[in-house]
Scaffold this active site. Structure first.
Site, short mmCIF file in Angstrom:
data_model
loop_
_atom_site.label_atom_id
_atom_site.label_comp_id
_atom_site.label_asym_id
_atom_site.label_seq_id
_atom_site.Cartn_x
_atom_site.Cartn_y
_atom_site.Cartn_z
N HIS A 137 30.83 0.84 69.15
CA HIS A 137 29.49 1.42 69.24
C HIS A 137 28.41 0.36 68.99
O HIS A 137 27.35 0.39 69.60
CB HIS A 137 29.33 2.55 68.21
CG HIS A 137 30.14 3.77 68.54
ND1 HIS A 137 29.60 5.00 68.76
CD2 HIS A 137 31.48 3.92 68.71
CE1 HIS A 137 30.56 5.88 69.04
NE2 HIS A 137 31.71 5.24 69.00
N ASP B 235 22.74 6.26 67.54
CA ASP B 235 24.07 6.68 67.95
C ASP B 235 24.16 8.20 67.81
O ASP B 235 23.56 8.79 66.91
CB ASP B 235 25.13 6.03 67.06
CG ASP B 235 26.53 6.22 67.63
OD1 ASP B 235 27.01 5.30 68.29
OD2 ASP B 235 27.13 7.30 67.42
#
Ligand code: UDP
Length: 485
Positions: free
Chosen positions: A20, A123
């Site tokens: 990520h 995120d």
């Protein structure tokens, strides 16, 4: 324009997991390259991995910085120093980790109050960033990190529950009202979607609600790769404000950026390039299962024997950090026998650098989205070997929609990153490697299609390409929002 446009300031808050953080840093560099001031928020141990990347970006003139929030691991019930998903000892620590992240809400509020950014890119798992964003009127963009295809499969399963009445793992789940004839065995569908785990359901609900409230979604993909699914996502799933700005890995243009992209490789990049330079074009298979997946010794043995039997040159990345308990990791004498034929990289490979080398002709991947898209961008056909998360959906995109890969044959989704069984035998490994790397019609067709897709990926990211233009329009929207404030 008469007066000079205002410089935007954007916060980037990635989940602390290599899969990520790495693309989010690439995204920050893309924003910065368009004249945006970028601030990446992270924690003390995580910044160590990507500090060099940021320093290089700054030296090249980009306005990019880092803000560090201390991570209270022990107070959150996590082992000391466990600041990253990649260092979680087991599945049981996932929810405590996600909960611990909510402790960053207060420092984030203080930082927003002080610096007044024009946007925050968050995120998806940091759903609580929606509250400070709302409180201070800052537009919030959500980053999922996966393909549109997978987002559509997940959305479709949530809406229609096509697996609801299916009781056996070997039965087929057919997606309703979905572009393409997409089917999975139930064993390939992420279990959380049909098991009653209230904790995960609650988390998913929060992510969903906060996503709908957001300014929009940014996707590391390019429109031409999955147009039917981009439309389905926009129209059927109602995600009308979606920007396609990938493949973001293509922002790494020089050797050092490709080699040390968010984490330092455990092999010298020049040694690696030298090894590849001695090989014929398209002759090497790159084998890697990402930053988390980890096989047991028995499965590693099958892979080793299959690679050896295939007689194909390879680079194989073996993750050692999760294998400490095992004494004999690779078969005895394997590394010596493979000298010159196979290069084994223990722990961390300069993946994008390797994939872009002309000697590499195929990629055996676990179908994490970053790896999948990096393989596509390099114009490579893939051997797909999904393990967990949404990897089986990415596999389907590659093998059925794009038709640029063949499956290794694992059909069982794992809850955690370490499957406990052998799912692909030595013979099967040998067979798929020879099929993909050979000269048969199937392989030639896949190679041709993969090469075309690679060219389209690069075009999309270039100035004037679809992803370049989508980023331009996103920045324009943010500017208008900021000026109307
Ligand atoms: N990666 C790398 N070297 C490695 C392993 C992974 O550079 O040895 C990078 C890879 O290029 C990708 C990311 O780490 O950008 C992994 O993300 P992905 O979504 O493929 O899988 P995950 O690790 O999240 O399962």
């Amino acid at each position: 324009m008469g007066s000079e446009a205002k410089k935007l300031h954007v916060f980037f808050f990635p989940l602390m997991a290599h899969g990520h953080t790495i693309p989010m840093i690439d995204i920050a560099r893309l924003f910065a390259a368009r004249g945006t001031k970028c601030t990446i928020i992270t924690t003390p141990l995580n910044v160590i991995d990507f500090k060099d990347t940021i320093d290089r970006a700054k030296e090249s003139g980009l306005d990019i910085g880092v803000e560090i929030f201390p991570f209270p691991c022990v107070e959150s019930g996590l082992p000391e120093g466990c600041e990253n998903v990649n260092s979680l000892p087991s599945l049981d620590f996932t929810l405590p980790f996600v909960k611990a992240l909510q402790g960053f809400q207060e420092p984030l509020e203080r930082l927003i109050e002080k610096q007044r950014p024009d946007c925050i890119v968050s995120d998806m798992l940091l759903f609580w960033t929606a509250d400070p964003a709302k409180k201070f009127g800052v537009p919030r963009l959500v980053f999922h990190g996966t393909s549109t295809f997978s987002l559509c499969v997940i959305g479709n399963i949530l809406r229609y529950a096509p697996e609801a009445n299916i009781t056996s793992d070997s039965e087929v789940v057919v997606l309703n009202n979905f572009p393409g004839e997409i089917k999975f065995k139930r064993s390939q569908v992420a279990k959380r979607s049909y098991e009653n785990r209230s904790d995960f359901i609650e988390l998913r609900k929060k992510m969903y609600e906060t996503e709908l409230m957001s300014f929009g979604i940014i996707i590391n993909s390019f429109y031409e790769l999955e147009p039917a699914y981009a439309e389905y996502y926009r129209k059927d799933l109602g995600r009308s404000k979606t920007w396609y700005i990938g493949p973001v890995s293509l922002s790494n243009r020089n050797i050092i950026d490709k080699a040390n992209r968010g984490k330092k490789a455990t092999i010298d990049e020049h040694d690696c390039l030298h090894w590849l330079d001695l090989k014929e074009p398209n002759s090497v298979l790159y084998v890697s299962f990402g930053s988390l997946s980890c096989f047991n010794a028995a499965q590693l043995l099958e892979i080793a024997m299959g690679l050896e039997a295939s007689n194909v040159s390879f680079i194989w990345v073996v993750r050692m950090d999760r294998l400490k308990a095992e004494n004999q990791i690779l078969p005895e004498g394997f590394e010596e026998r493979m000298e010159g034929k196979g290069l084994i990289i223990k722990d961390w490979a300069p993946q994008v650098l390797i994939l872009d080398h002309p000697a590499v002709g195929g990629f055996m991947t676990h179908c994490g989205w970053n790896s999948t898209l990096e393989g596509i961008s390099a114009g490579l056909p893939l051997i797909t070997w999904p393990v967990f998360a949404e990897q089986f959906y990415n596999e389907k995109l590659v093998t059925q929609v794009l038709k640029t890969g063949i499956t290794a044959g694992n059909e069982v989704w794992s809850e955690w990153v370490e499957p406990d069984k052998v799912s692909v035998t030595k013979d099967r490994v040998q067979e798929v490697v020879n099929r993909l790397m050979g000269n048969g019609e199937e392989a030639e067709d896949m190679r041709r299609r993969a090469k075309e897709l690679g060219e389209r990926a690069n075009k999309a990211a270039e100035e004037g390409g679809s992803s370049y233009n989508d980023l331009t329009s996103l920045l324009e929207k943010l500017r208008v929002h900021s000026e109307s404030d």
